[in-house]
Every structure is written in structure tokens, then in C-alpha cells.
Design an enzyme around this catalytic site. Structure first.
Site, short mmCIF file in Angstrom:
data_model
loop_
_atom_site.label_atom_id
_atom_site.label_comp_id
_atom_site.label_asym_id
_atom_site.label_seq_id
_atom_site.Cartn_x
_atom_site.Cartn_y
_atom_site.Cartn_z
N TYR A 179 0.86 -1.28 0.03
CA TYR A 179 -0.07 -0.03 0.10
C TYR A 179 0.89 1.02 -0.06
CZ TYR A 179 -3.54 3.29 1.31
OH TYR A 179 -4.43 4.45 1.25
N ASP A 180 1.94 1.34 0.68
CA ASP A 180 2.86 2.49 1.08
C ASP A 180 3.61 2.60 -0.50
OD1 ASP A 180 2.09 2.56 3.55
OD2 ASP A 180 3.80 1.59 4.39
N SER A 191 -32.06 16.91 16.03
CA SER A 191 -31.51 16.24 16.99
C SER A 191 -32.64 15.20 17.32
CB SER A 191 -31.32 17.29 18.40
OG SER A 191 -32.50 17.81 18.65
N LYS A 198 -26.83 4.30 19.90
CA LYS A 198 -26.59 5.81 20.03
C LYS A 198 -24.98 5.79 20.49
CE LYS A 198 -28.41 10.02 21.35
NZ LYS A 198 -27.26 10.77 21.95
N ARG A 238 -22.13 19.74 13.43
CA ARG A 238 -23.49 20.21 13.67
C ARG A 238 -23.77 21.64 14.14
NH1 ARG A 238 -27.40 19.34 17.81
NH2 ARG A 238 -29.22 19.41 16.93
N LYS A 273 -35.77 4.17 15.35
CA LYS A 273 -36.24 4.76 14.05
C LYS A 273 -37.63 4.27 13.40
CE LYS A 273 -31.95 7.05 13.50
NZ LYS A 273 -30.67 6.98 12.84
N LYS A 319 -32.20 5.96 26.60
CA LYS A 319 -30.95 6.12 27.09
C LYS A 319 -30.68 4.79 27.93
CE LYS A 319 -29.13 10.66 26.68
NZ LYS A 319 -27.99 11.01 26.91
N CYS A 352 1.76 7.22 59.17
CA CYS A 352 0.38 6.53 59.07
C CYS A 352 -0.68 7.25 59.94
CB CYS A 352 0.72 5.16 59.42
SG CYS A 352 -0.87 4.24 59.60
N CYS A 371 -1.77 4.51 62.78
CA CYS A 371 -1.09 4.48 64.17
C CYS A 371 0.09 5.42 64.15
CB CYS A 371 -0.36 2.90 63.98
SG CYS A 371 1.00 2.99 62.64
S1 IVH Z 1 -30.26 10.18 14.30
C1 IVH Z 1 -33.04 12.91 12.66
N1 IVH Z 1 -28.75 8.04 15.23
O1 IVH Z 1 -27.34 11.64 18.58
C2 IVH Z 1 -32.22 12.01 13.68
N2 IVH Z 1 -28.36 10.30 15.93
O2 IVH Z 1 -29.76 14.23 19.03
C3 IVH Z 1 -30.87 12.57 13.52
N3 IVH Z 1 -26.44 9.89 17.51
O3 IVH Z 1 -25.65 14.34 18.09
C4 IVH Z 1 -30.00 11.95 14.34
N4 IVH Z 1 -26.11 7.83 17.26
O4 IVH Z 1 -24.89 12.82 16.60
C5 IVH Z 1 -29.17 9.34 15.04
N5 IVH Z 1 -27.67 6.02 15.60
C6 IVH Z 1 -27.95 7.39 15.87
C7 IVH Z 1 -27.23 8.23 16.52
C8 IVH Z 1 -27.34 9.50 16.63
C9 IVH Z 1 -25.44 8.90 18.07
C10 IVH Z 1 -26.34 11.33 18.09
C11 IVH Z 1 -26.17 12.29 16.95
C12 IVH Z 1 -26.91 13.59 17.61
C13 IVH Z 1 -27.51 13.08 18.84
C14 IVH Z 1 -29.18 13.35 18.26
#
Ligand code: IVH
Length: 734
Positions: free
Chosen positions: A52-53, A98, A137, A158, A322, A346, A456, A459
Site C-alpha cells: 500500500y505504501d 436532534s 446511540k 452540527r 427509528k 438512554k 501513617c 498508628c
Molecule cells: S439520528 C433525525 N442516530 O445523537 C435524527 N443520531 O440528537 C438525527 N447520535 O448528536 C440523528 N447515534 O450525533 C441518530 N444512531 C444514531 C445516533 C445519533 C448517536 C447522536 C447524534 C446527535 C444526537 C441526536
């Protein structure tokens, strides 16, 4: 170049058309992109690094000679960009949303989301399950990557969701992020859309984070508090050569702007299908992606990933659900900046902020002084934490933890709570939420740096730190009640001599009341004195008495382990017992005839430090007295007894006198396992091949040792042959 024409009348050879330079460059880049993807994303390289190098250098050479032919997606452009003075703002074509966070970390969090989705879609109980995609997440930072005609043209953070920062130079250094995409026929979408924005998470793997911090310590620089901070800090470096030194990774999880179907863009029906296409074009997609039907499967995923969380190679702080159908996503729409079709569920936080109330120094069984931070109680990783060890003086000073400081405490899994770092507001640069919100102290207002007391705290004896040691130790020995308490608890431990019911509260009382000063005092406890102890009922006193009686019948390994000799754990105690057979063979009738350091060194796994510690222990008149008192028959002594054996007949093991060397990677055994098996059969396992070697055990990629063994005519065994050899001894009397 043309060859001289020897035959004047022969027709001239047709000239070989040279490959146009642009084509050669394109081919080199294509090949390098392919191998980078195999290496970084698939973790399955096809060619050696050196090859590769070589290709990389060839491309670099051509580009240097023809700078006009350089392209931004060239693999050479991952490194080498110039530092910026500031980041350019980037307006997101499609805002970076978010996700709503389900604060309820219990299973009901998933059920609530499913119920909400069904309600919004007007579904009744009679309707089928809603299908979801379940993802992890990731705990890093969100990035939007823009590709035009398959080439990465921009990477942005973002920011506030509308406007972020242009971090393209830095993102180019991340090996897992493709600079150019590959169209494939593998999925329903076989072509690349002219405009494609993908969204995902830049993060740092835990092992990479660990290595980075080790380097920071080596360089005498400040360590990073966690992988997320390290990743966020790396992306916000103005100098991309610094980012390039910080090992970052990437996972894709969604889409931003894309060429509409009407203008020839791809058509996806589901989020799952979309992610699979992104994967086929070269983006890393986490393995833990699944489809789930209804709430029950969401709950199951949440629980399963919760179990897996600590063993993943990267940090997550929850899972994401989702709605899979893109049509349903559209129908559900958004509330303010959050889609109704997604939720983050969470896990209990593994990190929290709290304050250091004091730094105490605790004294252990072996006299080790340990600084322990007393914390304002905080719920983290599922338990309330009030203490965190600082290990030793150097560690406490390196972390620079001081009384009154705001700190981040972390508890992951069953691991003991750990202080990850001090929050000094507003000095911290990394824009991490925890730091922004923290009301940390300014440097000038802080207390003094921690110093270990030189006496100590229990003691009052001198505490000393020996050369080359990290720890301070109390020199008071059993004079120190802290060491006495710990020594008694250790002796009574389930895996040592085992005195059931003799726990820390009771030991504390017995020692504090002056009833138990040494181990033999335990066996001379008077029942009435016991029952008179605070909170000690007659029945419990009776129970303890019985437990003590029972403990007298023990084994030599348990007894040796129970003595609490420094560096003598359970395994060493067992090895000593089977090697010497009798206690007197170790400690001698008198200290003059005790086993010598040389004799102790013959025991498997006993090195100079351990041998020295055992020898020294049995030289101390006080220790000999305690041991003799414990094992002497009643009524003079305590009456502990065990069956003594004969010294292990070492010379009769099947491989005694045979020297083995292990090299290369064995197909199933680790080298340590192979070594253990060989040693158990009496063999000596050496590190290098010499005339004294009898056998070489060689796995794949065996190098110079194999060559040498062949040269010397030494017999070479593979793993299978080794196992056959070992199996031939089974049943043989050793
Ligand atoms: S979806 C419309 N999927 O969590 C949905 N976000 O508020 C947009 N994050 O800072 C986000 N893992 O970077 C989505 N599997 C995942 C995620 C994820 C981490 C973070 C994202 C953002 C926050 C979402």
C-alpha cells in the site's frame, strides 16, 4: 525510446501508445481507495501495508511532479493540508436535527415511544406492529459529509443544527471516511446520486483512546477525560496534522440532502434499505443494526445492548429507534427540531459531575497507603457513589484532584468508580456539555496539591516509599490496627481459612475493643466477652464460636494464603503447598533451616520479589510465633490442622528435563495456554532457541526461531502434534 533499426527495409514497429498520465493517476487512486476501504472499514486488508505504501508513494511522486492534476479526493490529501486560522461557517442545506431523548431508562421508555407512534399514525390495536430500525446511540459528535459525484467535498459539524463549521481538512484524515464512493450493483440502488449528504458520528474507540492517553503521559502532556472529549477536541483542531495523530472512527446513521428522485436520485422505501446502500458505497455501518417489530422487540434490543454495552469497543449512551418506512416517517413529520419518528432511549449515565469533599488516606492489610476521594453522593452507573480511589500519590497528583474540585466520576459495568478528571471552568477548551454546565472553580481559588502524609494516619508510624515503588507503606506492621483489621479479614476470607460471619463490622469491634490483637486471639475469644460486645447477641456469639471451631480443619494452601504474605495470592499459595508438601519445608523448624530464596525460586511462577517476600516473612520472629501458635495443638495452641503431603515428585513428570520454545500464532491456543500445558507436564518453556532446546512449537508466521530450530535440527511441532504429545500422557501415572 526507440530501438535502433537493424533492418532498414523492415517496417517500423507500431509505437505503444503511452497510458495517459490522468488515467494512471485515476487508476492509482482507485486502487488505493479500494485498499483503504478494505483496511479501515472492512478490517480485511488484501495487500501488505508495504505494498500500500509503495502505491501511495508512487501516486505522491506523480502528483508532486504534476500539481495541476491533483484532485481533492486523492488519498494523498488525507494529510498535509495547512493549518487554518479559524473554521468557516457552513449552512446546512437540510438542518441537522436532534432526536428526542426518552428520559425513562426503563423498558417503559420503549413502550411509550411505540404507543406515541401508533397514536400519531391513527393505528388501533387491531393494526399490525410498526416496524422499526434499532441502532446504537454512539457517544461522539455528529458530522455531515457532502459528496458531489461521489467525491467528498465538504464535512461540517452540527453547530446549532442550521449552521456548523467546515472541518473538511480534519475529516479527510479519518481513514474510515471514504474520500470517493464506489457505486455497486449489490443493492437496489446501483448508482451514485450526484449530490449526497450523509450523517453520522465521529468517535474514538476505547482502545485507541487508551493508547492516545498513554502517549500523552509519555510526552508529559495532559490526558483526555473520555473518548468523546478526545474526538471532539480532535475534530476542532485548526491544524489537521494534529487531527491526523488522533485515531478517529466513523459510523453512518442517516441522510441529509440528496438528489431528488425526480432529478434522477435513488428511491429508497425504508431506512434499513438506505443504510445498506450507504454501506455498499463504502461507509462504515455498525454491526448492531436490526429491524424490530413493535414495542416488545424494541425493549428486547434495549436490554440486549445494555448487556453488551461494556464489551463494545466504543462508548454508547443509549440506543436509537427509528420508524423504518420512509413513507411513515414523512407522515409523522417533526415537532420543532425533532422528528416524531425517532427517539433515543438512554442507559443510566456512566459519568456524572460531583464535588470532592475530602481526600482521605486509607491503610490496607499490607500497610499500603491509598488516597481516596470522598465525594458528594452521586448516582452513576446504577449505584450511589461516595468514594473513588486515587490509587497513589503520583496518580492523585497527575489527575490533580483537590479538595473542593468539581470532578467527573465514571462507573462502567461492575468496575470500581473512577475519577476521570477535574473540571476547571472556564479554562477547559473542549465544548462538551458537561464542561459548559459545570460550575468548576478557577485555578487561583483551588486548594493545595495532594501530598501523601509521611506518617501513617492510623498508628502514627513512619510511612515510607521505597525506591522504584509507587506506594507509601506504613512501617507499623501488626502494631498498626488498620493492618491488623485487614489481616484478620483476609485470614477469615471465604477462600482463605474461612471463618463464616467474621465480617468487617465485627472485626472492627474486636480490634477496637482490644480483644483481638493477633490472629491466635481469635481462637481464644471468650463467649461471654463476645456476647457482651455491642450489638452481639448470644446466638451470633455462638455462631461465630462454631465458625471458628469449623475453620480449624483447613488445608495448607488456604492457611498459607490466609497469612497475608505480600505477593502470595491463592495461586502462589497452592504452588508452594504442592511444591513443598509440608509447612516446615517452607518455614523450617527454626528460621535458620527455612527454605532459602533459591529453593523458593524453584516453585512455578515464584520470581525473586515473591521469593524474597516469603523468605522475609518467615524470618520475622513475630510471624513465626503467630504461625506456631495457630498450628499448635490445643490447649496450648489454637489447633489449626491440615493434611500435609509429600513434596511434589517433580522429577517424575513426563516432560521433566525437556525444554520447549513456542513461536508464531497457534490456531487455537494462546501462547500462555500452551506454556501452561507444557509446564504442567513438567517441561521448561524458554524464550529463545538454542542447542539446549528439545522441541520448537511453531504456529503461523513463525520467523527466525523456526529457521534457527531447523538449522540446529530441533524437532518442530505444530499445535496438533503438541496436543497429541500431551494427550499421550493422560492416564500415565505422574
Ligand atoms: S439520528 C433525525 N442516530 O445523537 C435524527 N443520531 O440528537 C438525527 N447520535 O448528536 C440523528 N447515534 O450525533 C441518530 N444512531 C444514531 C445516533 C445519533 C448517536 C447522536 C447524534 C446527535 C444526537 C441526536
Amino acid at each position: 525510446m526507440s530501438t535502433p533499426d537493424l533492418f532498414d527495409d523492415a517496417p517500423p514497429a507500431p509505437p505503444v501508445p503511452p497510458v495517459p498520465l490522468t488515467q494512471r493517476l485515476a487508476e492509482l487512486r482507485r486502487v488505493l481507495h479500494h485498499h483503504a476501504h478494505r483496511y479501515y472499514v472492512l478490517d480485511a486488508p488484501e495487500i501488505p501495508d508495504a505494498e500500500y505504501d509503495r502505491l501511495f508513494q508512487a501516486l505522491q511522486g506523480l502528483e508532486a511532479a504534476h500539481p495541476e492534476l491533483l484532485t481533492p479526493d486523492s488519498p494523498t490529501q488525507r494529510v498535509g493540508a495547512k493549518p487554518l486560522t479559524q473554521f468557516e461557517p457552513v449552512r446546512h442545506q437540510l438542518p441537522m436535527l436532534s432526536i428526542r431523548t426518552e428520559t425513562d431508562t426503563e423498558a417503559s421508555g420503549a413502550a411509550n415511544f411505540d404507543a406515541r407512534v401508533r397514536r400519531e399514525l391513527g393505528l388501533t390495536e387491531a393494526d399490525p406492529f410498526v416496524e422499526y430500525v434499532t441502532e446504537l446511540k454512539f457517544d461522539g459528535l455528529a458530522i455531515s459529509l457532502r459528496y458531489e459525484h461521489g467525491v467528498l467535498v465538504q464535512a461540517a459539524t452540527r453547530g446549532d443544527g442550521e449552521q456548523g463549521e467546515n472541518v473538511t481538512q480534519n475529516v479527510r484524515t479519518i481513514g474510515q471516511i471514504p474520500l470517493r464512493l464506489t457505486p455497486t450493483l449489490a443493492t437496489s440502488c446501483a448508482f451514485l446520486p450526484p449530490v449526497l449528504e450523509v450523517r453520522g458520528e465521529v468517535y474514538m474507540r476505547r482502545d485507541d483512546f487508551g493508547k492516545l492517553n498513554e502517549h500523552q503521559i509519555e510526552k508529559g502532556e495532559k490526558t483526555f477525560v473520555n473518548p468523546r472529549n478526545a474526538a471532539a477536541g480532535a475534530i476542532r483542531q485548526l491544524d489537521p496534522s494534529i487531527t491526523a495523530q488522533r485515531p478517529l472512527s466513523f459510523f453512518v446513521y442517516g441522510l441529509g440532502e440528496i438528489t431528488p428522485v425526480a432529478q434522477g436520485g435513488p428511491k429508497f422505501e425504508t431506512h434499513f434499505e438506505l443504510l445498506q446502500s450507504l454501506k455498499s458505497w463504502g461507509f462504515p455501518l455498525a454491526d448492531q443494526l436490526e429491524c424490530a417489530q413493535g414495542a416488545t422487540e424494541l425493549i428486547a434490543f434495549h436490554a440486549r445492548m445494555g448487556q453488551l454495552r461494556d464489551s463494545l469497543p466504543f462508548d454508547i449512551d443509549g440506543v436509537v429507534y427509528k420508524v423504518n418506512s420512509l413513507a411513515l416517517q414523512q407522515k409523522l413529520g417533526f415537532v420543532t427540531r425533532e422528528p416524531r419518528w425517532a427517539v433515543a432511549h438512554k442507559y443510566p449515565a456512566q459519568e456524572q459531575l460531583t464535588t470532592v469533599l475530602a481526600i482521605d488516606v486509607q491503610v490496607g492489610r499490607t500497610g499500603k497507603l491509598t488516597p481516596v476521594a470522598k465525594l458528594a453522593p452521586v448516582f452513576v452507573g446504577g449505584v450511589t457513589v461516595t468514594n473513588a480511589t486515587l490509587h497513589n500519590e503520583d496518580e492523585a497528583r497527575r489527575k490533580d484532584v483537590r479538595v473542593g474540585d468539581t470532578i467527573i466520576v465514571r462507573r462502567a459495568g461492575d468496575v470500581i468508580p473512577e475519577i476521570v478528571g477535574v473540571v476547571l471552568n472556564p479554562v477547559r477548551a473542549e465544548p462538551v456539555e458537561a464542561f459548559r454546565q459545570a460550575q468548576g472553580k478557577r485555578v487561583a481559588e483551588r486548594g493545595p496539591l495532594f501530598t501523601m502524609p509521611r506518617i501513617c494516619p492510623v498508628c502514627g508510624s513512619a510511612a515510607v516509599r521505597e525506591d522504584g515503588e509507587a506506594d507509601y507503606r506504613c512501617t507499623g506492621g501488626l502494631f498498626c490496627s488498620a493492618q491488623r483489621k485487614e489481616a484478620i479479614l483476609h485470614f477469615a476470607h471465604r477462600r482463605a481459612v474461612e471463618v463464616e460471619g467474621l465480617g468487617d463490622k465485627l472485626v472492627e469491634q474486636l480490634v477496637d475493643a482490644g480483644i483481638v490483637k493477633t490472629l491466635p486471639d481469635l481462637y481464644r475469644l471468650d463467649l461471654t466477652a463476645l456476647a457482651n460486645l455491642d450489638r452481639m447477641a448470644e446466638k451470633s456469639a455462638q455462631n461465630l464460636h462454631e465458625a471458628l471451631q469449623k475453620s480449624k480443619q483447613t488445608t495448607l494452601p488456604r492457611f498459607l494464603f490466609g497469612l497475608g504474605i505480600r505477593h502470595v495470592g491463592e495461586a502462589t499459595a497452592k504452588a508452594l503447598a504442592s511444591h513443598f508438601g509440608k509447612l516446615n519445608a517452607i518455614m523450617g523448624e527454626t528460621s535458620e533451616v527455612a527454605a532459602s530464596v533459591e529453593q523458593l525460586l524453584e516453585v512455578a511462577d515464584v520470581g525473586p520479589i515473591v521469593a524474597d517476600s516469603i523468605y522475609t516473612f518467615f524470618q520475622q520472629p513475630h510471624n513465626r510465633e503467630v504461625v506456631n501458635d495457630l498450628r499448635q495443638a490445643e490447649p496450648e495452641g489454637c489447633g489449626l490442622h491440615w493434611t500435609e503431603g509429600e513434596p511434589a515428585p517433580r522429577t517424575q513428570l513426563p516432560l521433566t528435563g525437556q525444554t520447549f520454545v513456542i513461536t508464531g500464532t497457534l490456531p487455537t491456543l494462546s501462547r500462555d495456554q500452551a506454556k501452561d500445558l507444557l509446564e504442567a507436564a513438567g517441561a521448561k518453556v524458554a524464550g529463545s532457541v538454542s542447542k539446549k532446546t528439545h522441541f520448537l512449537v511453531a504456529g503461523s508466521e513463525a520467523g527466525s526461531k523456526l529457521d534457527k530450530a531447523r538449522e540446529l535440527g530441533i524437532e518442530v511441532l505444530d499445535e496438533a502434534a503438541l496436543m497429541t504429545l500431551l494427550a499421550s500422557f493422560v492416564g500415565e501415572k505422574t
